[in-house]
Design a protein around this motif. Structure first.
Motif: not given
Ligand SMILES: [Cu+2]
Length: 351
Positions: A268-297
């Motif tokens: 992939e080439p370099v991609q830049r994002y000016a803003s990020v969903d503030p809860g995204l990283y926590k959701a990635i760690v908890n494997r619940c970025v998809e709305a229909n998944k229960m977060c691991m925590e």
């Protein structure tokens, strides 16, 4: 007979080790630019030196003895009845013992001082971390097959490029979307594993400006070879400019955008994002970025409170010790479940 053509062929063959030696001079691990990597390099040198204290004399003496006491040398002593020397025994036991003690002490101390989870105590050999300096937090996500870097403080995100101001401690939080990888910038610090569903950490600092290589040091499938990025060590003013450039890109890393990005792709080439969903990283760690998944925590919190569903109820109610547990006022049960997200209009409640 050696013709000119043959001679050239041999010359070319001889050049291969010479070229290999020359590229060896460029070893970044032996010539790093960050204080943690420098301490790790010193550790490699000191331990190798200590081990050579035994290896070199043993190999040299083996060769010397074989040569000196060869059959043809009639001048050497021949003492077939010799079997003991206290002085020799002392040297043979004391030297390795002292080296093992020294190696053990060095290993113990550096394992603690270079613990990747430990906040940095110094910027380099001469400067402690000033009290008012907070570390720069970088959230690292290993995707198939590219790296995502989220800067929560700056609110930006990038694919396959990252930067940090020189002499400011960096606190990496590392995870993965699907498979194990290893986050490695040799000029900065040793590798740290990136694993899905959990977070690892690394504290490091870059002391010299420059562009350094970063990659995955753990094979992770077809596109692994292309999981490379550039790490920029920048002066503070240049880092601010770099952040502004990313802010100007205008793209937003929403959850939907992340799910698109997480799909396997290579080089992939370099991609830049000016803003990020503030809860995204926590959701990635908890494997619940998809709305229909229960977060691991949430799942773990439910399990910690006795679990739910028919099997959970049965297990709690059936055993005698469970009866005692039920009468325990400190014991919690999960009777019903809902989360804040269920109540929002985006995700209608399903009965
Ligand atoms: Cu291993």
């Amino acid at each position: 007979m050696l013709t000119t053509k043959n001679a050239l062929k041999w010359l070319r063959l001889l050049m291969i080790p010479a070229v290999a030696l020359l590229t060896g001079c460029n070893w970044v691990v032996m010539n790093p630019s960050g204080d943690i990597a420098i301490q790790q390099r010193n550790l490699i040198l000191v331990s190798t030196g200590l081990m050579l204290l035994i290896i070199v004399p043993v190999i040299a003496l083996t060769l010397l003895f074989a040569w000196r006491y060869r059959k043809a040398n009639t001048k050497a002593d021949y003492r077939p009845d010799w079997d003991h020397s206290t002085q020799l025994e002392l040297v043979i036991w004391a030297a390795p013992l002292l080296i093992i003690i020294a190696l053990g002490a060095i290993t113990w101390i550096s394992t603690h001082t270079l613990d990747p989870y430990r906040p940095l105590g110094r910027i380099d050999a001469n400067r402690p971390v000033p009290e008012d300096v907070k570390p720069l937090v970088v959230e690292v996500v290993a995707l198939d097959w590219k790296w995502l870097f989220i800067y929560p403080e700056q609110g930006i995100a990038l694919v396959n490029e990252m930067a940090a101001p020189i002499d400011r401690p960096i606190q990496f939080k590392i995870t993965s979307s699907s498979i194990m990888n290893s986050f490695f910038i040799p000029a900065l610090a040793g590798q740290i594993y990136a694993m899905p569903g959990m977070q690892t950490k690394l504290s490091a600092v870059i002391n010299k400006p420059g562009v350094f290589d970063g990659f995955s040091a753990n094979y992770s499938g077809h596109g692994f070879n292309g999981m490379r990025f550039k790490f920029h060590g920048l002066a503070t003013a240049d880092f601010d400019k770099w952040v502004a450039t990313n802010k100007a890109s205008g793209k937003e890393l929403s959850r939907a955008e992340y799910l698109m990005l997480a799909k396997p792709s290579e080089r992939e080439p370099v991609q830049r994002y000016a803003s990020v969903d503030p809860g995204l990283y926590k959701a990635i760690v908890n494997r619940c970025v998809e709305a229909n998944k229960m977060c691991m925590e949430d799942m773990m919190a439910i399990d910690a409170s006795g679990g739910m569903g028919k099997p959970g109820t049965y297990n709690l109610a059936s055993s005698t010790s469970a009866t005692a547990l039920i009468s325990d006022p400190g014991r919690k049960y999960v009777a019903a479940m809902c989360s804040v997200r269920d109540l929002s209009t985006d995700y209608p409640v399903v009965n």
